[in-house]
Motif scaffolding. Structure first.
Motif, PDB file in Angstrom:
ATOM      1  N   TYR A   1       0.724  -1.033   0.123  1.00  0.00           N
ATOM      2  CA  TYR A   1       0.048   0.303   0.631  1.00  0.00           C
ATOM      3  C   TYR A   1       0.647   0.693   0.132  1.00  0.00           C
ATOM      4  CZ  TYR A   1      -4.309  -1.241   0.644  1.00  0.00           C
ATOM      5  OH  TYR A   1      -6.114  -2.202   0.333  1.00  0.00           O
ATOM      6  N   ILE A   2       1.841   0.920   1.123  1.00  0.00           N
ATOM      7  CA  ILE A   2       2.946   1.982   0.791  1.00  0.00           C
ATOM      8  C   ILE A   2       3.668   2.480  -0.334  1.00  0.00           C
ATOM      9  CG2 ILE A   2       4.919   3.397   1.953  1.00  0.00           C
ATOM     10  CD1 ILE A   2       4.011   1.861   4.549  1.00  0.00           C
ATOM     11  N   ILE A   3       3.784   1.731  -0.998  1.00  0.00           N
ATOM     12  CA  ILE A   3       4.800   2.425  -2.207  1.00  0.00           C
ATOM     13  C   ILE A   3       3.527   2.298  -3.065  1.00  0.00           C
ATOM     14  CG2 ILE A   3       6.183   0.790  -4.154  1.00  0.00           C
ATOM     15  CD1 ILE A   3       7.151  -1.436  -1.816  1.00  0.00           C
ATOM     16  N   VAL A   4       2.446   1.637  -3.469  1.00  0.00           N
ATOM     17  CA  VAL A   4       1.369   1.694  -4.258  1.00  0.00           C
ATOM     18  C   VAL A   4       1.142   3.502  -4.350  1.00  0.00           C
ATOM     19  CG1 VAL A   4      -0.868   1.873  -5.447  1.00  0.00           C
ATOM     20  CG2 VAL A   4       0.330  -0.306  -4.641  1.00  0.00           C
ATOM     21  N   ILE A   5       1.098   4.396  -2.718  1.00  0.00           N
ATOM     22  CA  ILE A   5       0.699   5.297  -2.712  1.00  0.00           C
ATOM     23  C   ILE A   5       1.764   6.354  -3.201  1.00  0.00           C
ATOM     24  CG2 ILE A   5       0.132   7.210  -0.918  1.00  0.00           C
ATOM     25  CD1 ILE A   5      -1.241   5.023   0.810  1.00  0.00           C
ATOM     26  N   LEU A   6       3.056   5.587  -2.789  1.00  0.00           N
ATOM     27  CA  LEU A   6       3.882   6.582  -2.983  1.00  0.00           C
ATOM     28  C   LEU A   6       4.064   7.191  -4.636  1.00  0.00           C
ATOM     29  CD1 LEU A   6       6.906   6.527  -0.572  1.00  0.00           C
ATOM     30  CD2 LEU A   6       5.200   8.140  -0.841  1.00  0.00           C
ATOM     31  N   GLY A   7       4.458   5.457  -5.156  1.00  0.00           N
ATOM     32  CA  GLY A   7       4.261   5.934  -6.619  1.00  0.00           C
ATOM     33  C   GLY A   7       3.612   6.401  -7.862  1.00  0.00           C
TER      34      GLY A   7
ATOM     35  N   MET B   1       3.601   9.995  -6.981  1.00  0.00           N
ATOM     36  CA  MET B   1       4.794  10.813  -8.024  1.00  0.00           C
ATOM     37  C   MET B   1       4.603  10.742  -9.598  1.00  0.00           C
ATOM     38  SD  MET B   1       8.391   8.939  -8.528  1.00  0.00           S
ATOM     39  CE  MET B   1       9.200   8.949  -6.570  1.00  0.00           C
ATOM     40  N   ILE B   2       3.484  10.072  -9.635  1.00  0.00           N
ATOM     41  CA  ILE B   2       2.810   9.955 -10.963  1.00  0.00           C
ATOM     42  C   ILE B   2       2.341  11.624 -10.823  1.00  0.00           C
ATOM     43  CG2 ILE B   2       1.483   8.991 -12.545  1.00  0.00           C
ATOM     44  CD1 ILE B   2       1.832   6.358 -11.820  1.00  0.00           C
TER      45      ILE B   2
ATOM     46  N   SER C   1      -0.427  15.235  -4.058  1.00  0.00           N
ATOM     47  CA  SER C   1      -0.388  14.227  -5.114  1.00  0.00           C
ATOM     48  C   SER C   1      -0.459  13.396  -4.088  1.00  0.00           C
ATOM     49  CB  SER C   1       1.473  14.175  -5.665  1.00  0.00           C
ATOM     50  OG  SER C   1       1.268  15.869  -6.397  1.00  0.00           O
ATOM     51  N   VAL C   2       0.294  13.079  -3.140  1.00  0.00           N
ATOM     52  CA  VAL C   2       0.627  12.141  -2.517  1.00  0.00           C
ATOM     53  C   VAL C   2      -0.785  11.856  -1.437  1.00  0.00           C
ATOM     54  CG1 VAL C   2       1.527  10.675   0.033  1.00  0.00           C
ATOM     55  CG2 VAL C   2       2.948  11.596  -2.214  1.00  0.00           C
ATOM     56  N   TYR C   3      -0.926  12.928  -0.706  1.00  0.00           N
ATOM     57  CA  TYR C   3      -2.438  13.139  -0.518  1.00  0.00           C
ATOM     58  C   TYR C   3      -3.725  12.379  -1.118  1.00  0.00           C
ATOM     59  CZ  TYR C   3      -7.047  14.617   1.223  1.00  0.00           C
ATOM     60  OH  TYR C   3      -8.256  14.879   1.596  1.00  0.00           O
ATOM     61  N   PHE C   4      -4.091  13.245  -1.956  1.00  0.00           N
ATOM     62  CA  PHE C   4      -4.506  12.423  -3.244  1.00  0.00           C
ATOM     63  C   PHE C   4      -4.723  11.278  -3.412  1.00  0.00           C
ATOM     64  CE2 PHE C   4      -6.451  11.890  -7.584  1.00  0.00           C
ATOM     65  CZ  PHE C   4      -7.483  11.611  -7.536  1.00  0.00           C
TER      66      PHE C   4
ATOM     67  N   THR D   1      -9.395  17.030  -7.268  1.00  0.00           N
ATOM     68  CA  THR D   1     -10.070  16.058  -7.996  1.00  0.00           C
ATOM     69  C   THR D   1      -8.888  16.429  -9.502  1.00  0.00           C
ATOM     70  OG1 THR D   1     -11.198  17.930  -8.824  1.00  0.00           O
ATOM     71  CG2 THR D   1     -12.360  15.911  -7.467  1.00  0.00           C
ATOM     72  N   PRO D   2      -9.096  14.969 -10.203  1.00  0.00           N
ATOM     73  CA  PRO D   2      -7.990  14.804 -11.158  1.00  0.00           C
ATOM     74  C   PRO D   2      -8.676  15.972 -11.991  1.00  0.00           C
ATOM     75  CG  PRO D   2      -8.517  12.807 -10.829  1.00  0.00           C
ATOM     76  CD  PRO D   2      -9.295  13.513  -9.832  1.00  0.00           C
ATOM     77  N   LEU D   3      -7.781  16.390 -13.517  1.00  0.00           N
ATOM     78  CA  LEU D   3      -8.398  16.996 -14.295  1.00  0.00           C
ATOM     79  C   LEU D   3      -7.211  16.088 -15.255  1.00  0.00           C
ATOM     80  CD1 LEU D   3      -8.025  20.812 -14.202  1.00  0.00           C
ATOM     81  CD2 LEU D   3      -9.741  19.264 -13.857  1.00  0.00           C
ATOM     82  N   GLY D   4      -7.729  16.277 -16.173  1.00  0.00           N
ATOM     83  CA  GLY D   4      -7.519  15.236 -18.199  1.00  0.00           C
ATOM     84  C   GLY D   4      -7.289  13.725 -17.747  1.00  0.00           C
ATOM     85  N   ILE D   5      -5.789  13.536 -17.891  1.00  0.00           N
ATOM     86  CA  ILE D   5      -5.227  12.336 -17.965  1.00  0.00           C
ATOM     87  C   ILE D   5      -5.747  11.882 -16.602  1.00  0.00           C
ATOM     88  CG2 ILE D   5      -2.787  12.751 -18.234  1.00  0.00           C
ATOM     89  CD1 ILE D   5      -3.800   9.660 -19.733  1.00  0.00           C
ATOM     90  N   GLY D   6      -5.138  12.532 -15.498  1.00  0.00           N
ATOM     91  CA  GLY D   6      -5.276  12.151 -13.820  1.00  0.00           C
ATOM     92  C   GLY D   6      -6.161  11.161 -13.962  1.00  0.00           C
ATOM     93  N   ARG D   7      -7.592  11.869 -14.265  1.00  0.00           N
ATOM     94  CA  ARG D   7      -8.909  10.959 -14.059  1.00  0.00           C
ATOM     95  C   ARG D   7      -8.641   9.275 -14.664  1.00  0.00           C
ATOM     96  NH1 ARG D   7     -14.360  14.597 -14.993  1.00  0.00           N
ATOM     97  NH2 ARG D   7     -13.500  16.318 -13.666  1.00  0.00           N
ATOM     98  N   ALA D   8      -8.158   8.671 -15.740  1.00  0.00           N
ATOM     99  CA  ALA D   8      -7.346   7.583 -15.636  1.00  0.00           C
ATOM    100  C   ALA D   8      -7.342   7.126 -14.884  1.00  0.00           C
ATOM    101  CB  ALA D   8      -7.457   8.091 -17.581  1.00  0.00           C
ATOM    102  N   ILE D   9      -5.392   7.696 -14.916  1.00  0.00           N
ATOM    103  CA  ILE D   9      -4.369   6.974 -13.554  1.00  0.00           C
ATOM    104  C   ILE D   9      -5.656   6.686 -12.433  1.00  0.00           C
ATOM    105  CG2 ILE D   9      -2.257   7.779 -12.717  1.00  0.00           C
ATOM    106  CD1 ILE D   9      -2.086   9.265 -15.605  1.00  0.00           C
ATOM    107  N   ALA D  10      -6.575   8.060 -12.268  1.00  0.00           N
ATOM    108  CA  ALA D  10      -7.233   8.242 -10.671  1.00  0.00           C
ATOM    109  C   ALA D  10      -7.898   6.886 -10.366  1.00  0.00           C
ATOM    110  CB  ALA D  10      -8.134   8.708  -9.990  1.00  0.00           C
ATOM    111  N   LEU D  11      -8.868   6.265 -11.422  1.00  0.00           N
ATOM    112  CA  LEU D  11      -9.577   5.439 -12.250  1.00  0.00           C
ATOM    113  C   LEU D  11      -8.527   4.021 -11.583  1.00  0.00           C
ATOM    114  CD1 LEU D  11     -12.274   4.379 -12.261  1.00  0.00           C
ATOM    115  CD2 LEU D  11     -12.081   4.779 -14.597  1.00  0.00           C
TER     116      LEU D  11
END
Length: 104
Positions: free
Chosen positions: A11-17, A20-21, A50-53, A67-77
């Motif tokens: 979980y920590i690795i994925v949150i930080l990764g 970072m994106i 970024s890390v909080y989101f 909330t993210p904008l653009g390609i960030g929405r797909a990445i958040a999904l």
């Protein structure tokens, strides 16, 4: 207990990764919007946001304050899907290890 620590580290690795994106995307003007307003934040503020989101998205809390904008929405999904699947994989691994220990 070892399985729990492994899940926690994942979980920590994925949150930080993913944090970072989002942080890197903020340099490309694909940013996170806070409370529906575009706000200018410094580099440290952007990293913290970024890390909080990322954490809020992965843990499927989704407060909606950022909330993210653009390609960030797909990445958040994609991140939300990972956050949804990880506990299932953890439970399956736990059940599998319990069955193996019963067989022995």
């Amino acid at each position: 207990m070892e399985l729990f620590y492994t899940l926690l580290i994942i979980y920590i690795i994925v949150i930080l990764g993913f944090g970072m994106i989002y942080f890197i995307l903020s340099f490309q003007d694909i940013i996170l919007v806070e409370y529906g307003e575009m706000r200018q934040v410094d580099i440290i503020g952007s990293a913290v946001h970024s890390v909080y989101f990322s954490g809020v998205t992965l843990l499927t809390i989704g407060y909606g304050d950022i909330t993210p904008l653009g390609i960030g929405r797909a990445i958040a999904l994609i991140e939300a899907l990972i956050g949804y699947v990880l506990p299932t994989a953890f439970v399956l691994k736990l059940v599998q290890s319990q069955q193996v220990s019963k067989d022995e």
